[in-house]
Structure formats: structure tokens, C-alpha cells
Write an enzyme that holds these catalytic residues in place. Structure first.
Site, PDB file in Angstrom:
ATOM      1  N   GLY A 298       0.792  -1.222   0.000  1.00  0.00           N
ATOM      2  CA  GLY A 298       0.000   0.000   0.000  1.00  0.00           C
ATOM      3  C   GLY A 298       0.823   1.270   0.000  1.00  0.00           C
ATOM      4  CE  LYS A 421      16.833   9.942   3.114  1.00  0.00           C
ATOM      5  NZ  LYS A 421      16.554   9.891   1.659  1.00  0.00           N
ATOM      6  CB  SER A 463       7.399   8.748  -2.460  1.00  0.00           C
ATOM      7  OG  SER A 463       8.424   9.507  -1.838  1.00  0.00           O
ATOM      8  CB  SER A 464       3.944   8.789   1.587  1.00  0.00           C
ATOM      9  OG  SER A 464       4.803   7.686   1.780  1.00  0.00           O
TER      10      SER A 464
END
Length: 672
Positions: A298, A421, A463-464
């Protein structure tokens, strides 16, 4: 025309528009009844070469009205809404005039009336066609652009090709956007009229914006490369006009967008890097006809992975997600797409948490999963920094448990979605993702039939939690736009492109691979913010322009945030079959060492011992250099050395965490 006159005309136009439709039809019919005899007289006078006195020709004029009006009614000329008149109406008018002219010519032949001679009726047909078309379009223009101007945004369409012409045809049916000019770099098109709108050269756009009061520019060239789009947008940016675009050609072809879906300029257009099309021999290798599971289905990446996997016709697609609403949303979307395409993919939505190893094993064995894309993770740097225990649990332990369950269930390929990262991390997020990579590499060294691989890339647009939607939200709210540092740079990639490359990298997995995606050139975030402000038709407010619209505020780097990100640990990388995917050759740890750290981590997490968990993370990821403030706060909270304002008060907390000797009884942390 002064304002009072314009206001009077506008009021009259609005009164006309507000009348019942039968009354408006009667007005149009009455106007035609008055003008048709005049048109016939003009045609007959032109035939005679002098103005005729219509004293004996009145029966012909009456007959013209009685014949023509019923024909016009039959062809639907009075059913059309004049404001929304399109090109098809011209065809109907031509047919109606032709039929009425033939009928009048036959009547003239039978009666011998001079006003209906064959040559006169031929001239009449031309004049009648001109009158009917001109009257309708003049009324349309007057109602739409002259009297109703306050409710219309004037736009220039950049691109006079098929897409631009179709867009203009749609826009003229609404009062929201009014196309007043086409802009095109093709000299063959310049100066021409398309749907009644003139085409201009791009060099004349600055003058046109002021002369025509253009509110915005619509970029209607869906087949342009992203590099060319960036060049056009860079040229238009200084004009201070609102820029919008129609979707790209790929989105139109796949049906994910329509030509009339006018959007704000996508940040991908600003980056100027074209996506590399997927290689067919890699794209569906681990998917077509197989059972595939996506964890975190999701989320931003997980949902796009699921969309693209569905297009490649797997036998079964398992959507694994712990957020109920996110799972419901992606399942509903994919089921609708599955039905629309007539596909027979078996979609299975499973609520679950990747922490639960035996639950995962049950699912993998029940459905005989062959390929896993592990996208489930916490990825927001400040959030994970403040929630160390949960960050380690979700990003490290959940990855380990999913991988062990995959091994026990005979899964063929396991792909971990990693991040840039993870390279020389300064934050918990990066360290956990790097340790997750080390866990998979260790399992591969232990011996495995499952091919484990990791795919590492930077930020994905929209993106979120990403900066792009945040900037857009701040601009729409009137600012300020917040940037952490004027020199911070980031790599960016679109979500679909990232998902495609993840799938293709997984197809090349041999075991223990670390794949790195070519992200192009990094982008300076401050410049990105300025461009977004300009392309939304606004100006940046700063010292040189105190009257600007949107201020950009520098807030300072967040805890553990880097000025720039890296994609490789060292410089040891080799190419692959795909030009945008590299295989990194990096250090790893033997499984016994990894197992020992994981076992100790489980104990620390069960005790909610964040300092010990961070210490173990540093031991496993030797390049991890955390921000001292994090260690101060985590250690001091355990020792009760934090005051009401959240500041560290115990001197040993500060000294020990910076490598100074700690007092007896304190807990120091090993330095790398």
C-alpha cells in the site's frame, strides 16, 4: 468601450443566456426569418448587376422563408447551443443550406418566379451559408469572450500539433479556460489559424502575455522528451506565468491519463532526465505466470510495483500490507484494472506485519510464492530518528524474518527495496537499511537456494513524505516554502521508473547482489523550490523582490540529515545488462557475526533499550556515524537526565557520547 457599456453588454448577454431554451430557439429562428429574404434579395441584385426593387418578387422571399426554416429545423440548427458550437455544426449548416437551395431552385423552375432563378439561387446558397455560419460564430464569440470575460482564464497553448488542437477544441466548450493563442516552434505552423486561434512563435510569447492578458500557458506536447520539456520550461520560467501540462504520451497510451487531464508541471519535467524504457527480457522474467508477493503493497513504491507487476500477468499477486485502508485502496484499484483488461490474475489481499515470521511462512507456503519484492519499511528520516526501537524492528528484524520465511518456503527470488541513505549513514533510517542489506548478504553466504538481492536508489518524486508534494502544498497555502539548507542536494527519480528498475534488477539477481540505480544528476532543493514557485505563476519574495508572493525560509538541517546523498560505498561497481543499473561490490559480514548481532538486538528491543540497540547497530554498520545529539538524548532519557524542556542535564551523557571518559557507572558507547 467604457466599463459601463461593457457591463451593460455583459448583463444583456447573461440575460440572454438565462432565458428558457425554447425562447432562445425562437429568437434565433426569428432572426433567420428576417435575414433570409435580405440574403435572397442581395443574391438576386448581384445576379442582375444592380439593386432590385422587390415590388413583384415578394412571393419568392416568402417562399424562401417557408422552405428554408423547416429544413433548418429538420437538420437541428436550432437545437445547437451557440456558446458550445463545434466544427460538426458547420457540416450540418452546409447540408441544410444545400437542401433548401435545391428546393428553392426546383420551386423557381416550376413557378417561373424571377427571384428564384437557378443562377440567383446558386448565389443565394453561398450567401446563406456565409450568413448562418458567421451569425452563429459571431454570437458564440461575443457571448464567450467579450461579455463573459470575468469568468474566463485566458490561456496560450504551447504546441499546435494534434494534441494542442484537440485540447483547444475541448477548452472552447467551457468558460473556465479560453485559448487565445497557440505557441509553436515549427515555422510552418506559425501564422496559421487552428480552430480560429492563431499560431505564434515562442519568441513572441513575452509580448503576447501582456498584450493578450494571458493567465497561463498549457504545454500540450505529450510526445516531447523530458529533456526538451525541461528546456521549454526553463525558457518560460522567467515570464512569471502559471504553467500547466497535459500528460506524457506514455500515460496517454497506458490509459492512466486523458488528454484533457490538465496538471500542474510535474517535477520530473524540471529534472530533464528521460526514463530508460524497460528491457523486455528482464522485465517479466521473475513475474509472468508466477506467484509474486509485494510487502508494503500500500506504500508509494509497493503500490507502483504492484501496478506494474499486474500488467505482466503473474499467475497470482499477493498484496501484503499492515495498513488496512492502504491495502483496501490498492486492492480495489488493481481489481478494477484487472477486470477492465479482462485479465485473470488471482489477486490476494493479506493484512499482516512482516515482524511475524511464522505468519509469513504460512502465507508463502500456502500460495507457493516464487518471487518477493520487500518494500515494507519506515523511511521518514526524522520519524525513525525519534522512534529508534520501531525503526530497527520494522527495517531490520522484519526484513530478516521475511527472508528466513522465504528460505524455509523455497522462494526463488527475494528483492529488497533499499535506499541511498544506507551509504555512509548518519541516521537510524540509513543504518537500519544498510544492516538489512548485510543480513541478506549474510544469508546468501550461509548458503541459500533463494536468490537475495538489494536495489538501492534515492528519492522518488511525489512519494509519501517527499519534499515535492510538501512544496506544492505550501505554495498553494500562500507560503512560506521551507528548505532545510540552501546547499542541500538530492537525487530524484519518478515512482514508475524506480519500480521498473527494481523489477529489472531483480531479474539479474545471482545471490547477494547490491544493485544501484543511475539517478542522473543531483538536484539542488533550493533551486527546485524557486522553480516550483515560478511555474505556478508566482514570484519569490526575498531581499531583491520584497513584493513577491511566496517566501522561501531556511529552517536548518534536521537531525541526522545530510547535505548530499551517496549511492556507493567506495567506488567499486560494475555494469549490468541495463544501462541504468550497476552492481556494487561492497563488504559484508559472515553469517555467524550477523546472527550474533541480531540475537542481541532482539533482546535489546524486547527491553526497549534504545542505547544498546543503537550500539549494536553501530557495531554492525561500521560506517554509521550518528548525530551526537541522538545519543545524548537516548542515553539521557534512560538515565533520567533530561529536564522538562528535553535538554540533557547529566554531564556524563555528554562526555561519554563524545568519546570522553565517563564516570564510573555510566554507559559509554564504542566509537567506530
Amino acid at each position: 468601450m467604457d466599463k459601463r457599456t461593457a457591463s451593460g453588454f455583459g448583463g444583456f448577454a447573461r440575460w440572454i443566456i438565462g432565458l428558457p431554451r425554447p425562447i432562445k430557439h425562437l429568437i434565433t429562428l426569428s432572426a433567420d426569418a428576417l435575414m433570409i429574404p435580405l440574403v435572397l434579395w442581395l443574391a438576386d441584385s448581384l445576379r442582375a448587376g444592380r439593386p432590385l426593387v422587390p415590388d413583384h418578387a415578394w412571393p419568392a422571399y416568402v417562399a424562401a422563408v417557408l422552405v428554408t426554416l423547416p429544413v433548418f429545423v429538420r437538420f437541428g440548427l436550432y437545437r445547437a447551443v451557440i456558446r458550445f458550437l463545434g466544427q460538426s455544426a458547420v457540416v450540418a449548416i452546409a447540408a441544410a443550406v444545400a437542401v433548401s437551395a435545391v428546393a428553392l431552385a426546383v420551386l423557381g423552375h416550376l413557378t417561373g418566379w424571377s427571384g428564384l432563378s437557378a443562377s440567383g439561387v446558386g448565389i443565394y446558397a453561398s450567401f446563406a451559408m456565409l450568413y448562418v455560419v458567421a451569425s452563429r460564430y459571431i454570437a458564440r464569440y461575443s457571448l464567450r469572450t467579450r461579455f463573459l470575460r470575468p469568468t474566463v482564464a485566458r490561456v496560450a497553448i504551447y504546441g499546435a500539433g494534434d494534441a494542442g488542437a484537440r485540447l483547444a477544441a475541448v477548452l472552447v466548450t467551457t468558460r473556465v479556460l479560453d485559448p487565445v493563442a497557440f505557441i509553436d516552434d515549427n515555422p510552418v505552423l506559425q501564422g496559421r489559424l487552428i480552430n480560429g486561434v492563431q499560431v505564434y512563435a515562442s519568441a513572441g510569447l513575452p509580448a503576447l502575455i501582456h498584450a493578450m492578458s494571458i493567465d497561463r500557458v498549457l504545454l500540450a506536447m505529450p510526445s516531447l522528451t523530458r529533456q526538451r520539456r525541461r528546456e521549454i520550461l526553463a525558457a518560460l520560467e522567467p515570464l512569471g506565468v502559471h504553467m500547466q501540462t497535459v500528460p506524457e504520451l506514455e500515460q496517454l497510451i497506458t490509459g492512466s491519463a486523458n488528454l484533457t487531464d490538465i496538471r500542474e508541471v510535474e517535477v520530473a519535467d524540471l529534472l530533464g532526465r528521460d526514463a530508460v524504457p524497460p528491457l523486455e527480457n528482464l522485465f517479466a522474467t521473475r513475474i509472468r505466470g508466477r506467484t509474486v508477493m509485494v510487502t508494503g503493497a500500500g506504500g508509494s513504491i509497493g503500490s507502483e510495483l504492484s501496478r506494474q507487476i499486474l500488467r505482466m500477468n503473474p499467475k497470482c499477486l499477493i498484496l501484503f500490507e499492515m495498513n488496512e485502508f492502504a491495502l483496501y485502496s490498492i486492492e480495489r484499484e488493481l481489481r478494477a484494472r484487472n477486470d477492465a483488461d479482462g485479465a485473470t490474475v488471482d489477486l490476494v489481499a493479506v493484512i499482516g506485519n512482516a515482524h511475524h515470521r511464522f505468519r509469513l511462512r504460512e502465507i508463502l507456503q500456502t500460495y507457493r510464492v516464487q518471487t518477493i519484492y520487500h518494500a515494507a519499511a519506515y523511511k521518514h528520516v526524522p520519524m525513525v530518528e525519534q522512534n529508534v526501537i520501531e525503526g530497527i524492528h520494522n527495517n531490520v528484524i522484519a526484513t530478516w524474518h521475511t527472508a528466513e520465511a522465504a528460505l524455509e518456503s523455497g522462494v526463488e527470488t527475494f528483492v529488497l527495496v533499499s535506499t541511498d541513505k544506507a551509504v555512509n549513514p548518519t541516521n537510524v533510517l540509513g543504518a537500519t537499511k544498510r544492516f538489512a542489506e548485510i543480513v541478506l548478504q549474510g544469508l546468501n553466504l550461509r548458503g541459500s537456494r533463494t536468490r537475495f538481492c538489494m536495489v538501492r536508489f534515492g528519492n522518488v518524486l511525489a512519494s509519501s513524505g517527499s519534499v515535492v508534494p510538501l512544496f506544492r502544498e505550501q505554495i498553494e497555502a500562500g507560503g512560506p516554502v521551507t528548505v532545510t539548507h540552501p546547499d542541500v542536494v538530492r537525487y530524484f527519480m519518478t515512482i514508475p521508473e524506480a519500480a521498473q528498475l527494481v523489477i529489472q534488477a531483480g531479474a539479474m539477481a545471482e545471490g547477494g547482489d547490491v544493485f544501484v540505480l543511475d539517478m542522473g544528476k543531483p538536484v539542488r532543493i533550493y533551486d527546485l523550490a524557486r522553480r516550483m514557485v515560478h511555474l505556478m505563476g508566482l514570484k519569490v519574495r526575498d531581499e531583491t523582490n520584497p513584493d513577491g508572493d511566496i517566501e522561501i525560509v531556511i529552517t536548518g538541517l534536521r537531525p541526522a540529515e545530510k547535505l548530499f546523498e551517496e549511492l556507493l560505498i567506495g567506488n567499486n561497481a560494475s555494469g549490468t545488462q541495463h544501462p541504468k543499473i550497476m552492481r556494487a561490490l561492497e563488504y559484508t559480514l559472515p553469517w555467524d557475526t550477523v546472527q550474533g548481532v541480531l540475537d542481541q538486538l532482539l533482546v535489546a528491543l524486547a527491553r526497549f533499550d534504545a542505547p544498546r540497540a543503537l550500539e549494536l547497530l553501530r557495531e554492525a554498520v561500521v560506517e554509521y556515524k550518528p548525530a551526537p545529539q541522538l545519543y545524548d538524548l537516548v542515553w539521557a532519557r534512560r538515565e533520567g537526565a533530561v529536564d522538562d524542556d528535553g535538554k540533557v542535564t547529566h554531564i556524563n551523557a555528554r562526555r561519554s557520547l563524545r568519546g570522553a571518559p565517563a564516570a564510573q557507572g555510566s554507559s559509554g558507547f564504542a566509537q567506530p
